[in-house]
Design an enzyme around this catalytic site. Structure first.
Site, PDB file in Angstrom:
ATOM      1  N   HIS A 104      13.962   3.865  -1.311  1.00 47.22           N
ATOM      2  CA  HIS A 104      12.930   3.163  -2.188  1.00 47.22           C
ATOM      3  C   HIS A 104      11.785   4.001  -2.353  1.00 47.22           C
ATOM      4  O   HIS A 104      10.648   3.917  -1.554  1.00 47.22           O
ATOM      5  CB  HIS A 104      12.690   1.910  -1.185  1.00 47.22           C
ATOM      6  CG  HIS A 104      11.508   1.094  -1.844  1.00 47.22           C
ATOM      7  ND1 HIS A 104      11.371   0.662  -3.209  1.00 47.22           N
ATOM      8  CD2 HIS A 104      10.459   0.419  -0.995  1.00 47.22           C
ATOM      9  CE1 HIS A 104      10.467   0.099  -3.148  1.00 47.22           C
ATOM     10  NE2 HIS A 104       9.733  -0.139  -2.126  1.00 47.22           N
TER      11      HIS A 104
ATOM     12  N   CYS B 291       5.072  -1.988  -5.154  1.00 49.95           N
ATOM     13  CA  CYS B 291       6.591  -1.519  -5.271  1.00 49.95           C
ATOM     14  C   CYS B 291       7.036  -2.359  -6.515  1.00 49.95           C
ATOM     15  O   CYS B 291       8.507  -2.179  -7.068  1.00 49.95           O
ATOM     16  CB  CYS B 291       7.428  -2.245  -4.050  1.00 49.95           C
ATOM     17  SG  CYS B 291       6.685  -1.647  -2.459  1.00 49.95           S
TER      18      CYS B 291
ATOM     19  N   CYS C 226       9.773  -7.440  -4.203  1.00 47.84           N
ATOM     20  CA  CYS C 226       8.638  -7.859  -3.408  1.00 47.84           C
ATOM     21  C   CYS C 226       7.511  -6.772  -3.394  1.00 47.84           C
ATOM     22  O   CYS C 226       8.307  -5.540  -3.628  1.00 47.84           O
ATOM     23  CB  CYS C 226       8.865  -8.205  -1.916  1.00 47.84           C
ATOM     24  SG  CYS C 226      10.041  -7.039  -1.225  1.00 47.84           S
TER      25      CYS C 226
END
Lengths: 311, 445
Positions: free
Chosen positions: B396, B103, B431
């Protein structure tokens, strides 16, 4: 005890399938004629000289256990090499406990040196320490794996098995100092899991395929029920091999590990696992404690520790 | 003077330039199996690049370097970003490379390219990221794959038969990618549930953060904040996960989905966790000279960045806590404290991730024992946190999130600096799977 006169040299690795069949036949025979109560373990040491590792077989083991495919043998893999030799001792006529139905209680290993797959190995196994337990009688099977050429000891494993319901006169009685007698069970509070294993019905068959341990209680629910289990269960050593691989120290030289088996893992299963690394103030690894439990019932399946030798 | 000494002198004379954020572009993020269900990673990344090209007049422009990536990637997409550039209207002579840091892919692309600009190796760059959870790669099972490979190696009919005999019926089931960590078998949500429980983050606090994310994102769209940051694609002009009308009442009704096996009450729901999302983003970076020569805006500078990783395999730290370690190191190197920032962009993988990180920075024990600090790092002013919404509302698409954040933050910093008449500073924290995290500091230009 390992005088040359008592050493039985095996010409080839014993077939576990045949040993299990023999064990079943012996068990049946023993039920017919009452077996004389031998209260000693055989003094013989069984030795398999010049064992070589099959690389493809090693790779299958490493893949199944989620271990990195390295040239050094995982500690639990060495156990699978030594196990048939131990089994050949346990199926001797003068072995005092019935092989079928033995419960693997605990296992301790000292892994002295890294073992490349190219090394010819000698395996020696014997039984010792017949002892009373509240539920029966235990025995320690000791296996030593050494370099066939230099005779250097590389790996030493002690597997403790329990024969449930078998009691011998003269052995320690439960609660009278027997080492396995009255061990108070501490209540188990599940810690925070660090991993989750989803084990399918095939887990037992798959591990039998890479370890050679075709004990029927692991193969299918049908064969397990024939031996009085409610369904098939995972090999204890499967769990250990996997948790050791996860610790990252499964084929390290100079390590020792110990595992105590508790509730069996009935298949299929979801097993919660916790690994907890410890370090000294200088940041050196001092060991990894591990345990596994059933996420729903919180019954613990096993617990243990791997740490550097000499601590 | 020896050759080595001369080189040394030259090196010390080289000054580090500024790397500026010119602007960004992304396509609206879509919930998986929605508007972009049939679009590939390459399609979406090309769309994001095309929008960027159109916005800044980059048709035929030779960019110094383009770096982008995807987390869920088909093996045929080995050159995903290069192919996207070839399909865009950028000059085909533009060099491109793929990168991947889960990510954190998008933010790491920005940092790496910004460093190249600062050192003078390139004058312009585009950092990007894309992910599709809908058009996910599906692989054959490990069993079938090994048999096929062995079959390929087999020379005789006997060897071929032997290979085929290893095939089992279960091998015919395909493998789809999951969100489980390879080493632990726990999904990211299950990992975060453990951390959320350890820090005692309440359900209400998580729902409130999720609500703020939706409200802030909706308000930003309404006032036109995204007009020059987002280009419509496939009929979508806003992020499809955005629920402008959501409320605390609606969020509290949702059932927990993660952490149900923990002894503590499960608090993580579909409302306070990000959904699987499709989307792409791109950020244009440049030296001051390159931007000036083309009369392009200079919104912000990329000041510095830091990566960290934690050991979650052996129970030492939570999977998504690496930014909690990276930020203090970054602040120390730059002589800054949390009070020195105007905006905090903390990626909302889960509401629990943001709140656990904030709790850790306020915790004396954590800061002393884990971070080696004398005192807690401190609390942040929550009014400065994710002020235009973040991943809980926008969604996301793993590798695209860094580009979304950097472009938005650069614009926010620029606007604030213009309004206040003094420089503004922002902190980015992302993160990532594998126990990693990447953080960065941006300042208004």
């Amino acid at each position: 005890m390992s005088t040359a006169a008592l050493t039985v040299v095996l010409q080839e690795p014993p077939s576990l399938a045949r040993l299990y069949l023999n064990a079943a036949a012996t068990a049946a025979a023993h039920r017919l004629r009452k077996r004389p109560a031998a209260t000693r373990v055989p003094e013989a040491v069984h030795e398999l000289p010049a064992l070589t590792v099959d690389l493809e077989h090693l790779t299958s083991f490493q893949r199944l256990l989620h271990a990195t495919v390295r040239d050094e043998l995982p500690s639990a893999y060495v156990h699978t090499l030594a196990f048939p030799v131990s089994m050949s001792v346990m199926t001797r006529d003068d072995f005092p406990l019935p092989l079928l139905g033995l419960v693997h209680l605990e296992n301790s290993v000292e892994h002295h040196a890294a073992i490349p797959f190219t090394l010819p190995l000698t395996v020696r196994a014997h039984a010792e320490n017949l002892a009373g337990h509240r539920a029966g009688t235990t025995v320690d099977m000791v296996a030593e794996v050494s370099d066939s050429v230099t005779r250097e000891l590389l790996w030493r494993g002690v597997s403790t098995y329990l024969a449930k319901g078998v009691f011998f006169p003269g052995l320690d009685k439960p609660g009278t100092g027997g080492r396995n007698g009255e061990r108070a069970r501490e209540p188990f509070v599940p810690p925070t899991p660090t991993a989750l294993w989803r084990l399918g019905q095939e887990t037992g068959r798959d591990y039998a395929g890479v370890s050679g341990d075709f004990n029927p209680i692991h193969l299918s629910s049908l064969s397990a029920r024939a031996l009085g289990m409610k369904t098939s269960l995972a090999h204890g050593m499967y769990s250990v091999a996997r948790v050791l691989a996860e610790s990252g120290h499964d084929s390290d030289a100079g390590t020792r590990w110990h595992v105590g088996f508790e509730a069996p893992v009935y298949l299929p299963a979801t097993v919660a696992v916790s690994l907890q690394d410890a370090q000294d103030p200088g940041g050196e690894w001092t060991g990894t404690a591990f345990q596994a439990w059933n996420g729903k019932s919180a019954r613990r399946h096993f617990h243990g520790r791997i740490e550097p030798l000499g601590r | 003077m020896t050759g080595a000494a001369r080189t040394e002198t030259e090196r010390t004379m080289t000054t580090v330039r500024k790397a500026v954020v010119v602007g960004g572009n992304r396509i609206p993020f879509a919930r998986a199996n929605g508007a972009y269900a049939t679009a590939s990673n390459q399609d979406m990344l090309t769309a994001a690049l095309d929008g960027l090209v159109a916005r800044f007049g980059l048709q035929g422009e030779l960019i110094g370097e383009v770096a982008a990536g995807a987390v869920l990637k088909h093996s045929r997409d080995f050159n995903l970003s290069r192919e996207a550039v070839l399909g865009s209207s950028l000059a085909p002579e533009t060099p491109v490379y793929d990168l991947q840091q889960a990510c954190a892919t998008g933010l790491e692309a920005v940092l790496g390219l910004a460093d190249k600009i600062k050192l003078g190796r390139i004058d312009s760059a585009i950092a990007g990221g894309v992910d599709s959870a809908s058009d996910a790669p599906i692989a054959v099972s490990e069993g079938l794959r090994r048999v096929l490979l062995e079959l390929n190696r087999a020379k005789t009919a006997q060897q071929k038969l032997k290979a085929l005999s290893k095939l089992r019926p279960k091998d015919l089931a395909p493998n789809a990618p999951g969100t489980g960590e390879p080493r632990t078998g726990l999904s990211m949500g299950e990992h975060q549930a453990i951390t959320t429980a350890q820090w005692g983050v309440t359900r209400q606090a998580q729902d409130e953060l999720a609500l703020a994310s939706h409200k802030n994102l909706a308000a930003a769209y309404d006032r036109g904040f995204f007009d020059d940051l987002v280009t419509a694609y496939r009929g979508l002009s806003r992020d499809s996960n955005l629920r402008a009308d959501t409320s605390l009442e609606k969020l509290v009704k949702l059932s927990p989905v993660f952490g149900k096996q923990l002894p503590t009450p499960a608090t993580m729901t579909a409302g306070n966790s990000t959904p699987l999302t499709d989307g792409a983003s791109a950020v244009l970076l440049a030296s001051e000279e390159w931007a000036d020569a083309r009369d392009l805006p200079k919104l912000a500078t990329v000041v510095d960045g830091e990566a960290a990783a934690v050991d979650f395999v052996h129970g030492k730290e939570g999977l998504l806590m690496a930014p909690a370690y990276a930020v203090p190191r970054l602040l120390a190197r730059n002589g800054l404290s949390l009070d020195d920032f105007d905006f905090f962009e903390i990626h909302e993988a889960f509401a629990g991730t943001v709140l656990s990180t904030l709790a850790a920075w306020e915790d004396e024990n954590f800061c002393r024992e884990r971070l080696g600090l004398d005192a807690p790092l401190g609390a942040i002013d929550r009014a400065k946190l994710n002020v235009n919404g973040s991943s809980l509302a926008a969604g996301h698409p793993f590798a695209a999130t860094g580009g979304r954040i950097v472009a938005s933050l650069a614009k926010m910093l620029h606007e604030k600096a213009v309004a206040d008449g003094k420089p503004a500073r922002g902190l980015v924290s992302v993160c990532a799977a594998g126990g990693q995290g990447v953080v960065a500091i941006l300042e208004s230009y």
